[in-house]
Design an enzyme around this catalytic site. Structure first.
Site, PDB file in Angstrom:
ATOM      1  N   PRO A 140       5.616  -5.526   5.791  1.00 35.90           N
ATOM      2  CG  PRO A 140       3.701  -6.298   4.670  1.00 35.90           C
ATOM      3  CD  PRO A 140       5.143  -6.603   4.922  1.00 35.90           C
ATOM      4  CD  GLU A 194       0.474 -13.958  -0.817  1.00 34.07           C
ATOM      5  OE1 GLU A 194       0.240 -13.499   0.313  1.00 34.07           O
ATOM      6  OE2 GLU A 194      -0.086 -13.545  -1.852  1.00 34.07           O
ATOM      7  NE  ARG A 249      17.343  14.496   2.046  1.00 32.09           N
ATOM      8  CZ  ARG A 249      17.151  15.299   3.069  1.00 32.09           C
ATOM      9  NH1 ARG A 249      17.030  14.813   4.284  1.00 32.09           N
ATOM     10  NH2 ARG A 249      17.099  16.615   2.896  1.00 32.09           N
ATOM     11  CG  ASP A 253      15.373  18.158   5.878  1.00 31.79           C
ATOM     12  OD1 ASP A 253      15.003  19.051   5.105  1.00 31.79           O
ATOM     13  OD2 ASP A 253      16.258  17.331   5.598  1.00 31.79           O
TER      14      ASP A 253
HETATM   15  N1  SAH Z   1       1.564 -11.469   2.334  1.00 33.09           N
HETATM   16  C1  SAH Z   1       2.161 -10.331   2.944  1.00 33.09           C
HETATM   17  C2  SAH Z   1       2.355  -9.200   1.956  1.00 33.09           C
HETATM   18  C3  SAH Z   1       3.388  -9.522   0.924  1.00 33.09           C
HETATM   19  S1  SAH Z   1       3.753  -8.167  -0.067  1.00 33.09           S
HETATM   20  C4  SAH Z   1       1.288  -9.879   4.107  1.00 33.09           C
HETATM   21  O1  SAH Z   1       0.183 -10.340   4.225  1.00 33.09           O
HETATM   22  O2  SAH Z   1       1.701  -9.047   4.884  1.00 33.09           O
HETATM   23  C5  SAH Z   1       5.286  -8.659  -0.766  1.00 33.09           C
HETATM   24  C6  SAH Z   1       6.529  -8.065  -0.153  1.00 33.09           C
HETATM   25  O3  SAH Z   1       6.531  -6.666  -0.350  1.00 33.09           O
HETATM   26  C7  SAH Z   1       6.705  -8.269   1.323  1.00 33.09           C
HETATM   27  O4  SAH Z   1       7.296  -9.500   1.599  1.00 33.09           O
HETATM   28  C8  SAH Z   1       7.606  -7.104   1.701  1.00 33.09           C
HETATM   29  O5  SAH Z   1       8.965  -7.432   1.473  1.00 33.09           O
HETATM   30  C9  SAH Z   1       7.207  -6.041   0.717  1.00 33.09           C
HETATM   31  N2  SAH Z   1       6.292  -5.054   1.294  1.00 33.09           N
HETATM   32  C10 SAH Z   1       4.965  -4.972   1.088  1.00 33.09           C
HETATM   33  N3  SAH Z   1       4.428  -3.934   1.761  1.00 33.09           N
HETATM   34  C11 SAH Z   1       5.430  -3.344   2.425  1.00 33.09           C
HETATM   35  C12 SAH Z   1       5.516  -2.227   3.307  1.00 33.09           C
HETATM   36  N4  SAH Z   1       4.464  -1.507   3.642  1.00 33.09           N
HETATM   37  N5  SAH Z   1       6.726  -1.895   3.797  1.00 33.09           N
HETATM   38  C13 SAH Z   1       7.826  -2.611   3.475  1.00 33.09           C
HETATM   39  N6  SAH Z   1       7.800  -3.681   2.644  1.00 33.09           N
HETATM   40  C14 SAH Z   1       6.635  -4.060   2.121  1.00 33.09           C
END
Ligand code: SAH
Length: 255
Positions: A89, A116, A153, A168
């Site tokens: 994230p 997590e 794409r 695009d």
């Molecule tokens: N504990 C983490 C969230 C884990 S969510 C934190 O606090 O940031 C579980 C998994 O989902 C992550 O390891 C990631 O691989 C994926 N994920 C979650 N949100 C994402 C996002 N916005 N973009 C890309 N991958 C994401």
């Protein structure tokens, strides 16, 4: 051919994705291969465990390092040398520029986090952490779908009309222009007359005007980075003081 590998504990997530539309066509035409690798197959214990508790305490489970490293070694042993992404994230925000960069690679691996997240030591394998936005998913798989779709794409000879890529949104730093199809009039709403004129130069100008106007209204943040020509700047000045396209044409003696 671009080779994409995906490390996941849910390979079935990608079955539908690989079997419909543009992605399926690109696979069938040999433009891309998408191989999902179930990291559970690389877990050594008899229960094939991929997750474990967090050192230091705290909620939830983490993906263990071993299955991911073992799966990576397996890829390497087959001669693969992928540019490696992990979904996170807080990673680099995925956008059209990154999609374009990635579409030029020969091999890409996407490691999908779950629970997590992953044990931090996995990052030793990773070239780039990628996010699809400031929100939390339950796993990296939906993010991987988004990333792969937008890369595929862009590959040569995938879209039936590759000119779409040039028009695009974001391709030139602005939002795309508005489009209309038949009928000319629907429920009292008419297609802008200039688009029916057959005058290609005028249509091009109008579409540029429309792009700039929409960008000012909907995504003004994009204007700072956009590459604007002199005529773009003149259009923008008119748009900002609410002049019409017709007034712009008259002022510039373009009509
Ligand atoms: N504990 C983490 C969230 C884990 S969510 C934190 O606090 O940031 C579980 C998994 O989902 C992550 O390891 C990631 O691989 C994926 N994920 C979650 N949100 C994402 C996002 N916005 N973009 C890309 N991958 C994401």
């Amino acid at each position: 051919m671009l080779k994409i590998y995906i490390f996941t504990i849910f390979p079935q997530y990608f079955d539908c994705f690989k079997s419909v539309g543009m992605v399926a066509k690109a696979i069938n035409h040999g433009k891309v291969s998408i191989e999902t690798i179930n990291i559970r197959d690389f877990a050594k214990d008899k229960h094939r465990t991929v997750d474990d508790v967090v050192y230091g305490g705290g909620p939830g489970m983490l993906l263990k390092p071993e299955p991911i490293f073992e799966a990576f070694d397996y890829l390497k042993s087959k001669g693969a040398n992928p540019y490696t992404l992990i979904t996170e994230p807080w990673g680099r925000e995925f956008d059209q520029n990154l999609a374009r960069e990635l579409s030029k690679k020969e091999e890409i691996l996407i490691i999908c986090g779950r629970y997590e997240g992953v044990d931090e030591r996995v990052k030793a394998l990773v070239d780039e952490e990628v996010s699809i936005g400031d929100f939390i998913l339950s796993g990296g798989e939906p993010a991987a779908l988004i990333i792969v779709d937008s890369i595929v794409r862009l590959l040569p000879e995938v879209l039936s009309d590759e000119r779409s890529i040039e028009v695009d949104s974001f391709s030139d730093g602005l939002v795309g222009y508005s489009n209309y199809t038949r009928p000319v009039e629907y429920r009292g709403m008419r297609v802008p007359e200039v688009l029916l004129s057959g005058n290609h130069k005028l249509i091009q100008l109008y579409r540029r005007w429309d792009q700039l106007q929409k960008t000012v209204k909907k995504r003004p943040d994009l204007l700072k980075k956009a590459n604007l020509s002199d005529i773009d700047k003149k259009m923008l000045n008119c748009i900002k003081i609410d002049k019409t396209f017709q007034q712009f044409l008259e002022e510039e003696k373009l009509g």
